[in-house]
Design a protein around this motif. Sequence first.
Motif, PDB file in Angstrom:
ATOM      1  N   LEU A  53      -1.634   2.980   2.283  1.00 46.22           N
ATOM      2  CA  LEU A  53      -2.494   1.895   1.811  1.00 46.22           C
ATOM      3  C   LEU A  53      -3.489   2.411   0.779  1.00 46.22           C
ATOM      4  O   LEU A  53      -3.702   1.784  -0.263  1.00 46.22           O
ATOM      5  CB  LEU A  53      -3.225   1.254   2.991  1.00 46.22           C
ATOM      6  CG  LEU A  53      -4.094   0.039   2.664  1.00 46.22           C
ATOM      7  CD1 LEU A  53      -3.240  -1.110   2.137  1.00 46.22           C
ATOM      8  CD2 LEU A  53      -4.897  -0.399   3.884  1.00 46.22           C
ATOM      9  N   ALA A  54      -4.093   3.561   1.055  1.00 46.91           N
ATOM     10  CA  ALA A  54      -5.056   4.133   0.113  1.00 46.91           C
ATOM     11  C   ALA A  54      -4.360   4.556  -1.182  1.00 46.91           C
ATOM     12  O   ALA A  54      -4.880   4.344  -2.279  1.00 46.91           O
ATOM     13  CB  ALA A  54      -5.761   5.331   0.744  1.00 46.91           C
ATOM     14  N   TRP A  55      -3.189   5.160  -1.052  1.00 39.06           N
ATOM     15  CA  TRP A  55      -2.462   5.612  -2.242  1.00 39.06           C
ATOM     16  C   TRP A  55      -2.099   4.438  -3.146  1.00 39.06           C
ATOM     17  O   TRP A  55      -2.208   4.526  -4.368  1.00 39.06           O
ATOM     18  CB  TRP A  55      -1.198   6.358  -1.819  1.00 39.06           C
ATOM     19  CG  TRP A  55      -0.402   6.884  -2.983  1.00 39.06           C
ATOM     20  CD1 TRP A  55      -0.576   8.071  -3.634  1.00 39.06           C
ATOM     21  CD2 TRP A  55       0.694   6.226  -3.632  1.00 39.06           C
ATOM     22  NE1 TRP A  55       0.331   8.188  -4.661  1.00 39.06           N
ATOM     23  CE2 TRP A  55       1.119   7.083  -4.683  1.00 39.06           C
ATOM     24  CE3 TRP A  55       1.349   5.015  -3.442  1.00 39.06           C
ATOM     25  CZ2 TRP A  55       2.187   6.748  -5.527  1.00 39.06           C
ATOM     26  CZ3 TRP A  55       2.392   4.675  -4.288  1.00 39.06           C
ATOM     27  CH2 TRP A  55       2.804   5.542  -5.315  1.00 39.06           C
ATOM     28  N   LEU A  56      -1.695   3.338  -2.545  1.00 44.52           N
ATOM     29  CA  LEU A  56      -1.241   2.202  -3.336  1.00 44.52           C
ATOM     30  C   LEU A  56      -2.394   1.393  -3.918  1.00 44.52           C
ATOM     31  O   LEU A  56      -2.368   1.011  -5.094  1.00 44.52           O
ATOM     32  CB  LEU A  56      -0.364   1.283  -2.480  1.00 44.52           C
ATOM     33  CG  LEU A  56       0.237   0.068  -3.199  1.00 44.52           C
ATOM     34  CD1 LEU A  56       1.278   0.509  -4.214  1.00 44.52           C
ATOM     35  CD2 LEU A  56       0.838  -0.909  -2.192  1.00 44.52           C
ATOM     36  N   THR A  57      -3.430   1.131  -3.113  1.00 47.30           N
ATOM     37  CA  THR A  57      -4.479   0.197  -3.521  1.00 47.30           C
ATOM     38  C   THR A  57      -5.792   0.847  -3.921  1.00 47.30           C
ATOM     39  O   THR A  57      -6.598   0.232  -4.620  1.00 47.30           O
ATOM     40  CB  THR A  57      -4.777  -0.796  -2.387  1.00 47.30           C
ATOM     41  OG1 THR A  57      -5.394  -0.088  -1.286  1.00 47.30           O
ATOM     42  CG2 THR A  57      -3.509  -1.486  -1.907  1.00 47.30           C
ATOM     43  N   GLY A  58      -6.051   2.053  -3.407  1.00 40.08           N
ATOM     44  CA  GLY A  58      -7.342   2.699  -3.605  1.00 40.08           C
ATOM     45  C   GLY A  58      -8.296   2.522  -2.447  1.00 40.08           C
ATOM     46  O   GLY A  58      -9.313   3.208  -2.354  1.00 40.08           O
ATOM     47  N   PHE A  59      -7.993   1.618  -1.519  1.00 35.24           N
ATOM     48  CA  PHE A  59      -8.889   1.330  -0.392  1.00 35.24           C
ATOM     49  C   PHE A  59      -8.710   2.381   0.698  1.00 35.24           C
ATOM     50  O   PHE A  59      -7.593   2.605   1.182  1.00 35.24           O
ATOM     51  CB  PHE A  59      -8.585  -0.057   0.172  1.00 35.24           C
ATOM     52  CG  PHE A  59      -9.331  -0.392   1.435  1.00 35.24           C
ATOM     53  CD1 PHE A  59     -10.707  -0.519   1.429  1.00 35.24           C
ATOM     54  CD2 PHE A  59      -8.653  -0.596   2.626  1.00 35.24           C
ATOM     55  CE1 PHE A  59     -11.403  -0.836   2.592  1.00 35.24           C
ATOM     56  CE2 PHE A  59      -9.327  -0.918   3.787  1.00 35.24           C
ATOM     57  CZ  PHE A  59     -10.707  -1.037   3.772  1.00 35.24           C
ATOM     58  N   ILE A  83     -17.428  -4.928   1.118  1.00 37.49           N
ATOM     59  CA  ILE A  83     -18.104  -4.310  -0.029  1.00 37.49           C
ATOM     60  C   ILE A  83     -17.318  -3.098  -0.510  1.00 37.49           C
ATOM     61  O   ILE A  83     -17.067  -2.914  -1.708  1.00 37.49           O
ATOM     62  CB  ILE A  83     -19.549  -3.910   0.340  1.00 37.49           C
ATOM     63  CG1 ILE A  83     -20.373  -5.145   0.730  1.00 37.49           C
ATOM     64  CG2 ILE A  83     -20.213  -3.171  -0.816  1.00 37.49           C
ATOM     65  CD1 ILE A  83     -21.761  -4.809   1.239  1.00 37.49           C
ATOM     66  N   GLN A  84     -16.917  -2.253   0.425  1.00 34.38           N
ATOM     67  CA  GLN A  84     -16.153  -1.057   0.078  1.00 34.38           C
ATOM     68  C   GLN A  84     -14.834  -1.418  -0.576  1.00 34.38           C
ATOM     69  O   GLN A  84     -14.424  -0.809  -1.575  1.00 34.38           O
ATOM     70  CB  GLN A  84     -15.910  -0.227   1.338  1.00 34.38           C
ATOM     71  CG  GLN A  84     -15.052   1.013   1.112  1.00 34.38           C
ATOM     72  CD  GLN A  84     -14.822   1.786   2.396  1.00 34.38           C
ATOM     73  OE1 GLN A  84     -15.559   1.639   3.369  1.00 34.38           O
ATOM     74  NE2 GLN A  84     -13.792   2.617   2.416  1.00 34.38           N
ATOM     75  N   ALA A  85     -14.142  -2.407  -0.022  1.00 38.07           N
ATOM     76  CA  ALA A  85     -12.827  -2.786  -0.550  1.00 38.07           C
ATOM     77  C   ALA A  85     -12.928  -3.250  -1.996  1.00 38.07           C
ATOM     78  O   ALA A  85     -12.106  -2.889  -2.842  1.00 38.07           O
ATOM     79  CB  ALA A  85     -12.206  -3.879   0.317  1.00 38.07           C
ATOM     80  N   ARG A  86     -13.959  -4.044  -2.298  1.00 37.95           N
ATOM     81  CA  ARG A  86     -14.094  -4.537  -3.671  1.00 37.95           C
ATOM     82  C   ARG A  86     -14.408  -3.412  -4.649  1.00 37.95           C
ATOM     83  O   ARG A  86     -13.927  -3.415  -5.788  1.00 37.95           O
ATOM     84  CB  ARG A  86     -15.190  -5.590  -3.722  1.00 37.95           C
ATOM     85  CG  ARG A  86     -15.346  -6.324  -5.037  1.00 37.95           C
ATOM     86  CD  ARG A  86     -14.142  -7.209  -5.368  1.00 37.95           C
ATOM     87  NE  ARG A  86     -12.956  -6.495  -5.829  1.00 37.95           N
ATOM     88  CZ  ARG A  86     -11.728  -6.994  -5.837  1.00 37.95           C
ATOM     89  NH1 ARG A  86     -11.495  -8.208  -5.392  1.00 37.95           N
ATOM     90  NH2 ARG A  86     -10.708  -6.272  -6.260  1.00 37.95           N
TER      91      ARG A  86
END
Length: 598
Positions: A53-59, A83-86
Motif C-alpha cells: 500500500l505504501a509503495w503504490l500510494t505513498g501512504f 491528515i497524514q493520508a492527504r
Amino acid sequence: MFQTFAPSTSPDQAPPRLSELRQLLDEKGFDAFLIPRADRFQGEYVAPADERLAWLTGFTGSAGFAVVTPSKAALFTDGRYTIQARSQTPEEIDIVSVPGTKLSDWLTDEIGKGRIAYDPWLHTAGQMSKLREALDPGLALVPSENLVDLIWGDQPEPPAEPFSAYPDDLAGQTSAGKINQISDKLREDHRSATILTQPDSLAWLLNIRGSDIPRNPVPHAMAILHEDGHLDLFAAKDKVALLEDHFDADITRYDPDELLRRVRKLSGPVQIDPDTLPDLIATTLAEADITAHHAPDPCLLPKARKTETELANTREAHLRDAAAVIDFLAWLDAQAPGTVTEIQAVTELETRRRQTGQLLDISFETIAGSGPHGAIVHYRVTDETNRTAQPGELFLIDSGGQYIDGTTDITRTVPIGEPTEDHRKTYTAVLQGVIAISTARFPKGTAGRDLDPLARAALRRMGRDYDHGTGHGVGVYLSVHEGPQRLSKASEIPLEPGMIVSNEPGYYRAEAFGIRLENLVAVHAPDPIDGQDDRDWLGFETLTWVPFDRRLIDIGALARFERDWIDAYHADIMEKIANRVTKTNWLAKACAPLTESG
C-alpha cells in the motif's frame, strides 16, 4: 539508532505506479484491484516486502486500503490518518473516510458491474464474506495473483532471520503447558484442530520470538494445532535453527508452502477465526468439504491474561523505562525554547533508553510532533518534515521500548516556553480523562466500550472529542498493539485480571496542536472499600511512572479527588524512580504537590 528519518515514500511515486497497475487491469480483464495494508499474517505492522500500500500510494499509516480502477484510485482510512493520508498521497487519489463510506457502495457507484481482483492471502475470510454479501450481483470478487508484486521491480526479500527462544522463567508457563491448555479446550468443544495464523499468538504459544516485523518481536509462521496436542509448524528450516533444544511439546515442522496441502488433509470440524484467517485457507477448507467452526483465535484471551510472572517482569521494565523518559524530559526542559528539533528529541530519547543497557528495540516509531505536527495522530518525523519546536507551542512525544521483560508505551505533552490558557484548559481535560480511567472501579464483565466514555467526559463538556480509541492492549516483549482487549467504543471484550491496556485520551486541532497523555495500566482486583457490595470488582493498576507537566495543569478545574490522585501519583514516582534518575532535582520539582499558584 533504531529509528531512521529518511522519507520512505513520496506522493510523486504514485502516478506512474498507478499507471502500470492499470495496464495490468486491462491486460487481465479486471475492473478493479484491492490493495490492503495487511500481509498474510494480518498483523497491524508489516515487513518491508509487504508494504504494498505504501509503495503504490505513498501512504504509510497502519490502517487503510486502496482500490484502483481504470479511471479512479481511492484510499480508505479512518479519522486517525486523514491528515497524514492527504499529505502523503497525490491529489489524484481520493481519500475516503471509514466507517462513513462502505467499500461495497463505492464499488457500486464507480464500477456498477465488473470483476474485482484481490489477493486471497491478504484478505481475511470474514472480510471477503461480508463484502460478497454486500456487493451488487453485477460485481464479482475474483481471487488473483498480487498485481502490485508483478510491477514492484525492487521488492525487498521476505525477512529471513531465525526465531529465538523466550525463557520459560520470563513467560511464567511452558509452551507444553500452553499447548495442553488450548488442545484441551479443542477437545472440550469437539474440534479436531485449529489453524493459527497470528504471529503473536504463535510467539506466545511456543515461547518464541522473532524479528520478522520491525519493532515487534514476532515470528512469521503459521500452525495447525490438533486436539491431541500435536502441532504442525509451518516455517522455513533456517527459521527454527536455534530452537532445536527449546520445544518441550510434540511439534512437526513443515515448509510454509506445505500449509494448504496439510489443510486439505484435515477432518472437521476445524476451528478458524474468520477475522484473521486468510481467505485462501478458508476457501481451501470449503473446497475440501471440511467443516469449519468460526471462533476467535484460541490464543488471544490466554495471551492477554498475563501471568503473575509476566506482570512482575513488566513492572520492572516500566520502572527502567520511566527513568529513561524522565531523564529525557529533564534534558528537554533544560534546552532554550526554540532550539530543539523533532529529530533531536527522538534521537535523545532513544539514547536515554539505550543507556539502560537493556533496550532491544523501540516498540514503535517515536512520534515527536511539535506544534501543528502534534495534531497528526501517528506522525513520523523525517528529514523533510523535521521542524524546530517553537516558543508558545506544545510538543507531543509518544514512544516506547522493547525489553526482554516488557513492552512500554508512554505519551507526554510538554510546553515549549509559556503555554496558552487554551493549552492549559485542554491539557487538563485530557488529564482528567486519564484520571477517570485510572480510578475506575467496575464489575466483572465490563467491556472496554463501557469505560471509554469516562475518558471523554471532561473534553465533551468543552464540546471536544478525539477519533481514536482510548486504549489498546499491550503485550510483554510482544506487540505494542495487542488484542482482543481495548478501551474503545467498539470493544465488547470483557476486561479480565492480567490484561494490560493503554490509557490515552487526547485532543487534536488541525494545523495548531495535539495533546495526548498515555499511561499503561493492568486490570486487577483492587482492595475492597467500605460499603461495596459482594459482586466481583475490578480496577486498574498503573504501570507507567512519569510525571505530568504541572505547567499545563489548570488546578482550579480539578475536583479534589483528581488533585489528590495527581499528588499521590507524583509521590509514588518519587518513591519508585528517584534513585534511578540522574536529574533528581528536576524530578522533585516536577513531582511537587499541586498548589493554587502552580
